[in-house]
Design an enzyme around this catalytic site. Structure first.
Site, PDB file in Angstrom:
ATOM      1  NE  ARG A  92      -3.654  -2.363  -0.274  1.00 51.96           N
ATOM      2  CZ  ARG A  92      -4.047  -3.026  -1.338  1.00 51.96           C
ATOM      3  NH1 ARG A  92      -3.379  -2.904  -2.479  1.00 51.96           N
ATOM      4  NH2 ARG A  92      -5.094  -3.818  -1.303  1.00 51.96           N
ATOM      5  CB  SER A 173     -12.736  -9.590  -0.425  1.00 49.36           C
ATOM      6  OG  SER A 173     -11.712  -8.628  -0.459  1.00 49.36           O
TER       7      SER A 173
HETATM    8  N1  ARG Z   1      -6.150  -8.154   6.325  1.00 47.43           N
HETATM    9  C1  ARG Z   1      -5.105  -7.872   5.408  1.00 47.43           C
HETATM   10  C2  ARG Z   1      -4.560  -6.498   5.679  1.00 47.43           C
HETATM   11  O1  ARG Z   1      -5.213  -5.698   6.278  1.00 47.43           O
HETATM   12  C3  ARG Z   1      -5.522  -8.045   3.973  1.00 47.43           C
HETATM   13  C4  ARG Z   1      -6.466  -7.027   3.463  1.00 47.43           C
HETATM   14  C5  ARG Z   1      -6.859  -7.167   2.035  1.00 47.43           C
HETATM   15  N2  ARG Z   1      -7.526  -8.398   1.833  1.00 47.43           N
HETATM   16  C6  ARG Z   1      -8.440  -8.660   0.922  1.00 47.43           C
HETATM   17  N3  ARG Z   1      -8.880  -9.855   0.899  1.00 47.43           N
HETATM   18  N4  ARG Z   1      -8.908  -7.782   0.104  1.00 47.43           N
HETATM   19  O2  ARG Z   1      -3.466  -6.189   5.292  1.00 47.43           O
END
Ligand code: ARG
Length: 387
Positions: A92, A173
């Site tokens: 990110r 997801s």
């Molecule tokens: N829980 C993880 C994080 O916060 C993954 C988040 C994204 N996961 C997803 N299935 N879109 O870094």
């Protein structure tokens, strides 16, 4: 017209976001970050244009991702809540940084992302952007738009002829990059239900993994993995190779309840073949070469480092300072680890380093022993004396 740079994935959410932002009066520039998610970027690019983006930037960030983000976390032994190797979280701040750069190039005044208002990723994107350029307007369409359900979104997409591939829609997801896969939602929201086999893509089931173990030798230099079985690998290829070897042996699956930044607990599933191998090997190498006090002192810092990544605080003073410290500790983290991968397990079965602090002549109970056991008596007397 105001310009906005949208972090675009090609999925339903960010596709609808293009149209939605346009309707709000923005010229939309799509930014596609290649962090190894394995998309066909020509198709994603075309979809962005067809949906109404005035321009598309595709950037290959894989190398930067591995060298500056993944390897920093590896050297720091950063693992969130003892299980999550942070593949999504690490990507990110990198994506946000380049999004800001694209915004500057394009003289855009706003940036946007496709995260929901319940997750960690919105925090990571927006915090990073805010730190790097506080003047940019930040828009999170999913937090404010009118669609309540996915069906409403699909209706909107159909009404506006947005070319999204809804047939490949899965109940989950999923976030993918070179370093791992994160899977949530659907049936996984019930923490009692065992994850169905269909959620996995990078790893085979340990039950179906080969009946014979795979041995590999992994060579590190100053905390960075450089060679597999004696062969030099460039960073991105090294990760790919380890994903392949680990995946075949069912290594790197994680099922956990995790504490999100926004206060809720969520059930998360991960696949991290390469990361699991690397952390296992790296930690064991540190055990061989670091002195006891450094090793013990570093451990809570690893937890802090992981929190900073998870919390979206990558571009902050403490993270930079910890990096300096961690890099100092890695000066002698050089050596070769022999690992055995077998049906979901990954263990170190051999280790060597020119900086090894293991002295066989001190540890041995055999003939070569040079440890003077008589000294222990005085040592213990003084050790216990204060009490
Ligand atoms: N829980 C993880 C994080 O916060 C993954 C988040 C994204 N996961 C997803 N299935 N879109 O870094």
């Amino acid at each position: 017209m105001k310009k906005v740079v949208l972090a675009y994935s090609g999925g339903l959410d960010t596709s609808c976001a293009i149209k939605w932002l346009q309707q709000k009066g923005y010229e939309v520039i799509a930014f596609i970050a290649d962090v190894g998610q394995g998309e066909i970027f020509a198709e994603v690019k075309e979809r962005a244009i067809k949906t109404g983006a005035s321009k598309v930037h595709v950037l290959d960030l894989k190398q930067e991702f591995v060298n500056n983000y993944v390897f920093s976390a590896l050297k720091a032994s950063a693992i969130y809540e003892n299980k999550y190797l942070l593949a999504t979280a690490l990507s990110r701040p990198l994506i946000a940084k380049h999004q800001v750069e694209v915004a500057h190039k394009e003289k855009a005044t706003a940036v946007a992302h496709g995260c929901t208002g319940k997750g960690n990723d919105q925090v990571r994107f927006e915090t990073t952007v805010k730190i790097l350029d506080p003047t940019l307007e930040q828009i999170a369409p999913l937090r404010i738009w009118e669609f309540k359900t996915r069906e409403e979104e699909i209706d909107y997409a159909q009404k506006h002829k947005i070319p999204v591939n809804v047939t490949k829609k899965s109940p989950y997801s999923i976030d993918i990059n070179l370093y791992g896969r994160s899977i949530e939602c659907g049936i996984l929201e019930n923490p009692w239900i065992e994850p169905p086999e269909e959620i996995y893509q990078m790893t085979v089931s340990p039950q179906k993994a080969p009946d014979k173990p795979t041995y590999i030798e992994l060579e590190f230099e100053k905390g960075i993995p450089k060679k597999i079985d004696g062969k030099v690998f460039e960073a991105v290829e090294l990760i790919q190779k380890l994903n392949e070897i680990g995946g075949k042996n069912g290594v790197g699956r994680v099922d956990m309840i995790e504490n999100r930044l926004v206060g809720i607990k969520s059930r998360e599933n991960y696949e991290n073949p390469a990361g699991t191998i690397l952390h296992t090997a790296h930690q064991e190498l540190e055990a061989l070469v670091l002195d006891r006090e450094t090793l013990h002192y570093k451990s809570p810092l690893s937890q802090k480092y992981a929190e900073l990544i998870y919390y979206g605080l990558w571009e902050t003073p403490l993270r930079y300072q910890l990096d300096e410290y961690v890099n100092k500790t890695q000066a002698m983290v050089t050596g070769t680890m022999r690992l055995k991968l077998y049906k979901g397990n990954c263990v170190v079965v051999g280790r060597k380093s020119k900086f090894s602090r293991y002295k066989e002549e001190l540890a041995t109970y055999g003939k070569k022993d040079v440890f003077d056991q008589k000294l222990a008596e005085g040592f213990i007397k003084l050790w216990g004396m204060p009490y």
